[in-house]
Design an enzyme around this catalytic site. Structure first.
Site, PDB file in Angstrom:
ATOM      1  N   SER A   1       0.790  -1.232   0.000  1.00  0.00           N
ATOM      2  CA  SER A   1       0.000   0.000   0.000  1.00  0.00           C
ATOM      3  C   SER A   1       0.820   1.279   0.000  1.00  0.00           C
ATOM      4  O   SER A   1       0.252   2.361  -0.195  1.00  0.00           O
ATOM      5  CB  SER A   1      -0.948   0.027   1.194  1.00  0.00           C
ATOM      6  OG  SER A   1      -1.981  -0.891   0.988  1.00  0.00           O
TER       7      SER A   1
ATOM      8  N   LYS B   1       0.324   3.369  -2.976  1.00  0.00           N
ATOM      9  CA  LYS B   1      -0.869   4.204  -3.157  1.00  0.00           C
ATOM     10  C   LYS B   1      -0.529   5.702  -3.130  1.00  0.00           C
ATOM     11  O   LYS B   1      -1.265   6.518  -3.677  1.00  0.00           O
ATOM     12  CB  LYS B   1      -1.915   3.855  -2.097  1.00  0.00           C
ATOM     13  CG  LYS B   1      -2.434   2.413  -2.255  1.00  0.00           C
ATOM     14  CD  LYS B   1      -3.277   1.965  -1.072  1.00  0.00           C
ATOM     15  CE  LYS B   1      -3.711   0.503  -1.250  1.00  0.00           C
ATOM     16  NZ  LYS B   1      -4.430   0.000  -0.049  1.00  0.00           N
TER      17      LYS B   1
ATOM     18  N   TYR C   1      -4.433   3.892   8.061  1.00  0.00           N
ATOM     19  CA  TYR C   1      -5.779   3.346   8.276  1.00  0.00           C
ATOM     20  C   TYR C   1      -6.295   3.761   9.651  1.00  0.00           C
ATOM     21  O   TYR C   1      -6.102   4.897  10.053  1.00  0.00           O
ATOM     22  CB  TYR C   1      -5.780   1.817   8.086  1.00  0.00           C
ATOM     23  CG  TYR C   1      -5.004   1.423   6.870  1.00  0.00           C
ATOM     24  CD1 TYR C   1      -5.455   1.801   5.618  1.00  0.00           C
ATOM     25  CD2 TYR C   1      -3.793   0.754   6.958  1.00  0.00           C
ATOM     26  CE1 TYR C   1      -4.741   1.484   4.476  1.00  0.00           C
ATOM     27  CE2 TYR C   1      -3.071   0.431   5.818  1.00  0.00           C
ATOM     28  CZ  TYR C   1      -3.556   0.803   4.592  1.00  0.00           C
ATOM     29  OH  TYR C   1      -2.841   0.508   3.481  1.00  0.00           O
TER      30      TYR C   1
ATOM     31  N   VAL D   1       1.220  -3.656   3.851  1.00  0.00           N
ATOM     32  CA  VAL D   1       1.221  -4.936   4.573  1.00  0.00           C
ATOM     33  C   VAL D   1       2.479  -5.767   4.326  1.00  0.00           C
ATOM     34  O   VAL D   1       2.660  -6.800   4.963  1.00  0.00           O
ATOM     35  CB  VAL D   1      -0.023  -5.829   4.286  1.00  0.00           C
ATOM     36  CG1 VAL D   1      -1.261  -5.268   4.939  1.00  0.00           C
ATOM     37  CG2 VAL D   1      -0.202  -6.077   2.816  1.00  0.00           C
TER      38      VAL D   1
END
Ligand SMILES: NC(=O)CC[C@H](N)C(=O)O
Length: 315
Positions: free
Chosen positions: A70, A73, A249, A267
């Site tokens: 991620s 991103k 998150y 992750v």
């Protein structure tokens, strides 16, 4: 605490951090829902710092490539802002989600519009946005070229085994994408969009490469090492704001509290952190905490921020 650290100070700081964390290597839980990531040795630990005045500091496994997941991103968001500007905010929000990276609950309540570009649903939406006018294969090639341009390093590649592994087991992401499609919120076939998403998540980079790729965010939009201009100063500031509020998150508040730097986790156990005006930092330790963020990576950044006084909230 003095504002500017000498090169010797910084190298000593990251070596101390590495030494202090060595007894804890292997703590946390390696992501196992992507089979290829489950095979990674949990005892890896690497850290790289690239300062805006061009110093590079490394420790541990800083030259070992890992799956950035991620963290990618940040780069696809940057690409999307370049292609579509502020129009992207019609398709994705910019608020913290307060829920897991792969949660579907909020999507239903909010009509299929993801809270931010860093949760899975939001990044899948970004993949859909940047697919306009491209085949998935072309776009994946463009993303790799873009990341190579950011880091000024043509050796960066995608780990196709990781992409295949996630394509075979990414049931949650298929669910998210199909759900958004049902709201009419994706323009392209789910398989195409996820093909792009899984491949950019499978970019394989070392801490050194990742820190270099993020340096433009620490330096007002231009990579001072390569001279490559990426985004405007305002846009760099805004991407940093999103990383600070949404990059971890439902652990974003805790990361801001403990570290105080814009950051984006993956992750694979990597974290890219930005100390505006000072440095870009990448850390890698595969064991994750309960929010799916690197356990020792977060701790290492907390120690670094405390010892350098780099928190954006003051030293
Ligand atoms: N948090 C992450 O790094 C998640 C990325 C991963 N490719 C997934 O979609 O599940």
């Amino acid at each position: 605490m003095p504002e500017q650290k000498t090169p010797q100070d910084l190298q000593a700081i990251i070596e101390d951090i590495h030494r202090e964390l060595t007894p804890r290597l292997g703590e946390g839980k390696v992501a196992d829902y992507i089979p290829q990531l489950a095979r990674v040795n949990p005892e890896h630990f690497g850290m790289a710092i690239v300062t805006t005045d061009g110093q590079v500091h490394r420790v541990g496994d800083a030259e070992v490539p890992f799956s950035i997941q991620s963290v990618s991103k940040v780069f696809t968001l940057t690409l999307a802002l370049g292609k579509h500007g502020e129009n992207i905010w019609h398709r994705v929000g910019r608020e913290p989600s307060g829920s897991a990276f792969n949660s579907i609950v909020q999507l239903e309540q909010e009509g299929g519009k993801p809270r931010n570009p860093f949760i899975n649903a939001g990044a899948i939406t970004i993949s859909d946005l940047i697919l306009a006018g491209h085949t998935p294969r072309e776009l994946i090639g463009e993303i790799v070229q873009f990341v190579r341009y950011l880091a000024d390093d043509d050796a960066i590649v995608i780990d196709h085994e990781v992409a295949r592994s996630e394509t075979a087991t990414g049931f949650r992401n298929f669910a998210l994408a199909n759900f958004m499609r049902s709201f009419g919120r994706l323009d392209h076939p789910v398989e195409h969009v996820l093909g792009v998403y899984f491949h950019h998540c499978a970019l394989s980079m070392t801490c050194s490469q990742l820190a270099k790729a993020g340096l433009f965010l620490a330096a007002g939009g231009t990579n001072p090492l390569s001279g490559h201009s990426v985004v405007s100063r305002q846009r760099a500031r805004r991407i940093n704001a999103l990383m600070l509020t949404c990059g971890h998150y439902d652990g974003s508040g805790d990361f801001a509290y403990r570290v105080g730097l814009p950051g984006k986790s993956g992750v694979g156990g990597g974290i890219l952190a930005v100390a505006p005006g000072k440095a870009s930092v990448a850390v890698w330790s595969p064991g994750l905490n309960e929010n799916g963020n690197s356990l020792l990576g977060s701790l290492a950044l907390e120690m670094l921020a405390a010892r350098t006084g780099w928190s954006v909230f003051g030293s």
